[in-house]
Design a protein around this motif. Structure first.
Motif, short mmCIF file in Angstrom:
data_model
loop_
_atom_site.label_atom_id
_atom_site.label_comp_id
_atom_site.label_asym_id
_atom_site.label_seq_id
_atom_site.Cartn_x
_atom_site.Cartn_y
_atom_site.Cartn_z
N PHE A 39 21.39 -5.36 -12.96
CA PHE A 39 21.38 -4.26 -12.09
C PHE A 39 19.91 -3.29 -12.58
O PHE A 39 19.29 -3.51 -13.69
CB PHE A 39 22.44 -2.98 -12.52
CG PHE A 39 22.66 -2.53 -13.75
CD1 PHE A 39 21.92 -1.45 -14.65
CD2 PHE A 39 23.41 -3.40 -14.53
CE1 PHE A 39 22.16 -1.18 -15.77
CE2 PHE A 39 23.79 -2.99 -16.01
CZ PHE A 39 23.06 -1.87 -16.61
N ILE A 40 19.34 -2.42 -11.80
CA ILE A 40 18.00 -1.82 -12.16
C ILE A 40 18.32 -0.21 -11.62
O ILE A 40 19.29 0.09 -10.77
CB ILE A 40 16.92 -2.41 -11.24
CG1 ILE A 40 16.99 -2.21 -9.86
CG2 ILE A 40 16.55 -3.79 -11.74
CD1 ILE A 40 15.69 -2.73 -9.11
N GLY A 41 17.72 0.70 -12.41
CA GLY A 41 17.94 2.20 -11.73
C GLY A 41 17.18 2.84 -12.68
O GLY A 41 16.10 2.50 -13.48
N SER A 42 17.52 4.23 -12.65
CA SER A 42 16.73 5.33 -13.48
C SER A 42 17.52 6.31 -13.92
O SER A 42 18.33 6.57 -12.91
CB SER A 42 15.55 5.37 -12.59
OG SER A 42 14.64 6.21 -13.52
N THR A 60 15.68 1.56 -16.16
CA THR A 60 16.36 0.68 -17.02
C THR A 60 16.46 -0.61 -15.88
O THR A 60 16.56 -0.43 -14.81
CB THR A 60 17.70 1.28 -17.04
OG1 THR A 60 18.28 1.51 -15.89
CG2 THR A 60 17.43 2.55 -18.00
N ILE A 61 16.73 -1.55 -16.70
CA ILE A 61 17.14 -2.95 -16.31
C ILE A 61 18.21 -3.48 -17.30
O ILE A 61 18.11 -3.23 -18.43
CB ILE A 61 15.90 -3.90 -15.94
CG1 ILE A 61 16.56 -5.09 -15.41
CG2 ILE A 61 15.27 -4.26 -17.14
CD1 ILE A 61 15.57 -5.98 -14.61
N GLY A 62 19.25 -3.88 -16.67
CA GLY A 62 20.45 -4.31 -17.34
C GLY A 62 21.31 -5.37 -16.81
O GLY A 62 20.97 -5.94 -15.59
N TYR A 63 22.37 -5.71 -17.50
CA TYR A 63 23.09 -7.03 -17.15
C TYR A 63 24.56 -6.39 -17.63
O TYR A 63 24.75 -6.01 -18.69
CB TYR A 63 22.85 -8.16 -17.84
CG TYR A 63 23.67 -9.31 -17.24
CD1 TYR A 63 22.92 -9.85 -16.09
CD2 TYR A 63 24.68 -9.61 -18.16
CE1 TYR A 63 23.94 -11.13 -15.76
CE2 TYR A 63 25.24 -10.83 -17.84
CZ TYR A 63 24.75 -11.48 -16.66
OH TYR A 63 25.53 -12.77 -15.92
N SER A 64 25.47 -6.66 -16.60
CA SER A 64 26.98 -6.39 -16.91
C SER A 64 27.50 -7.53 -17.33
O SER A 64 27.63 -8.79 -16.60
CB SER A 64 27.64 -5.94 -15.76
OG SER A 64 26.93 -4.78 -15.16
N VAL A 73 17.49 -2.79 -21.28
CA VAL A 73 16.48 -2.42 -21.90
C VAL A 73 16.02 -1.28 -20.99
O VAL A 73 16.30 -1.09 -19.87
CB VAL A 73 15.04 -3.33 -21.74
CG1 VAL A 73 15.40 -4.35 -22.77
CG2 VAL A 73 14.74 -3.80 -20.40
N ALA A 74 15.21 0.04 -21.49
CA ALA A 74 15.08 1.05 -20.87
C ALA A 74 13.59 1.55 -21.58
O ALA A 74 13.24 1.19 -22.66
CB ALA A 74 16.11 2.38 -21.12
N MET A 75 12.87 2.28 -20.66
CA MET A 75 11.57 2.67 -20.88
C MET A 75 11.71 4.37 -20.82
O MET A 75 12.75 4.82 -20.03
CB MET A 75 10.34 2.53 -19.90
CG MET A 75 10.05 1.01 -20.16
SD MET A 75 8.72 0.45 -19.00
CE MET A 75 7.52 1.59 -19.90
N ASN A 76 10.96 4.99 -21.32
CA ASN A 76 11.17 6.66 -21.51
C ASN A 76 9.75 7.22 -21.14
O ASN A 76 8.94 6.75 -21.74
CB ASN A 76 11.94 7.17 -22.20
CG ASN A 76 11.39 7.10 -23.77
OD1 ASN A 76 10.49 7.83 -24.21
ND2 ASN A 76 11.98 6.26 -24.62
N LEU A 192 21.25 6.73 -11.63
CA LEU A 192 21.76 5.92 -10.70
C LEU A 192 21.31 4.67 -10.69
O LEU A 192 20.12 4.30 -11.13
CB LEU A 192 21.44 6.62 -9.05
CG LEU A 192 22.00 8.09 -8.83
CD1 LEU A 192 21.21 8.20 -7.60
CD2 LEU A 192 23.45 7.83 -8.54
N GLY A 193 22.05 3.38 -10.10
CA GLY A 193 21.42 2.26 -10.19
C GLY A 193 22.04 1.29 -9.09
O GLY A 193 23.17 1.74 -8.58
N PHE A 194 21.57 0.20 -8.98
CA PHE A 194 22.05 -0.58 -8.24
C PHE A 194 22.17 -2.30 -8.55
O PHE A 194 21.11 -2.60 -9.16
CB PHE A 194 21.50 -0.50 -6.61
CG PHE A 194 20.02 -0.82 -6.47
CD1 PHE A 194 19.46 -2.18 -6.17
CD2 PHE A 194 19.07 0.15 -6.71
CE1 PHE A 194 18.24 -2.44 -5.98
CE2 PHE A 194 17.78 -0.20 -6.35
CZ PHE A 194 17.37 -1.42 -6.28
N TYR A 195 22.87 -2.97 -7.93
CA TYR A 195 22.83 -4.55 -8.44
C TYR A 195 22.04 -5.13 -7.52
O TYR A 195 22.03 -4.77 -6.21
CB TYR A 195 24.16 -4.94 -8.64
CG TYR A 195 25.04 -4.49 -9.79
CD1 TYR A 195 25.07 -5.20 -11.14
CD2 TYR A 195 25.53 -3.30 -9.62
CE1 TYR A 195 25.68 -4.86 -12.08
CE2 TYR A 195 26.37 -2.81 -10.90
CZ TYR A 195 26.43 -3.38 -11.94
OH TYR A 195 27.00 -2.85 -13.06
#
Length: 201
Positions: A39-42, A60-64, A73-76, A192-195
């Motif tokens: 998933f990606i989002g912010s 952010t980009i992540g994995y369930s 991982v996330a940036m800020n 919010l994010g989407f896969y």
């Protein structure tokens, strides 16, 4: 890792076990790598207290991994300001950027616990309101954000969340701490994010 972080991690682990006992969701076995679980989002974060203001964005980009755990991982990118007061005669402005990893537990479908170590690079300015003189500094600081939140998550489709966190680390230059007393400031993040390859209903 200091003692405070260790204690919080233990408490979160115990809480996770307790909530898992009450959750009737079907357990998942290992499924191997699945691109639709990426998933990606912010998120947008906001921190407000007496004389302190913080706002930022966190891609952010992540994995369930399964029904219970997300990693990623996330940036800020954050802006913070602190006004002068009777306790401190300077006005501060900070811009920081950084990154790190996050681990998010979903003990029940609507509740999550999150821990997020970060490292931040900070461009700081200190202004004397009387003389107008400004001093600029380049700083660095680690952070260990932890908190709890409410959200909605459908693996393979979308997710949304609202999280309240504080910085458990005691780094003096942390962008999430009061620059005078060093007290942690509450951080509110809504995201919010989407896969990828989102499944269609």
């Amino acid at each position: 890792m200091n003692k405070c972080v260790l204690i919080i991690a233990i408490v979160m682990g115990i809480s996770l076990s307790g909530f898992a006992q009450m959750d009737n969701r079907e357990a998942e076995g290992p499924v191997g790598f699945d691109r639709s679980r990426i998933f990606i989002g912010s998120s947008l974060n906001l921190g407000i207290s007496n004389r302190f203001f913080n706002v930022g964005v966190n891609p952010t980009i992540g994995y369930s991994l399964n029904n219970w755990v997300d990693v990623g991982v996330a940036m800020n990118f954050n802006y913070a300001s602190q006004n002068a007061s009777v306790f401190n005669s300077y006005k501060y402005k900070n811009f920081n950027y950084g990154g790190g990893a996050f681990l998010r537990f979903w003990p029940v479908s609507f509740l999550h616990l999150q821990i997020q170590p970060e490292y931040n690079w900070i461009s700081s300015s200190r202004t004397d309101p009387v003389s107008g003189q400004t001093t600029r500094l380049q700083l660095q600081a680690p952070s260990m954000l932890a908190g709890i939140g409410y959200g909605s998550r459908e693996i393979g489709r979308q997710l949304s969340y609202f999280t309240i966190m504080i910085d458990l680390n005691q780094a003096v230059n942390s962008p999430y701490r009061d620059g005078i007393a060093g007290d942690p400031q509450p951080i509110f993040r809504g995201g919010l994010g989407f896969y990828l390859n989102s499944k269609k209903k």
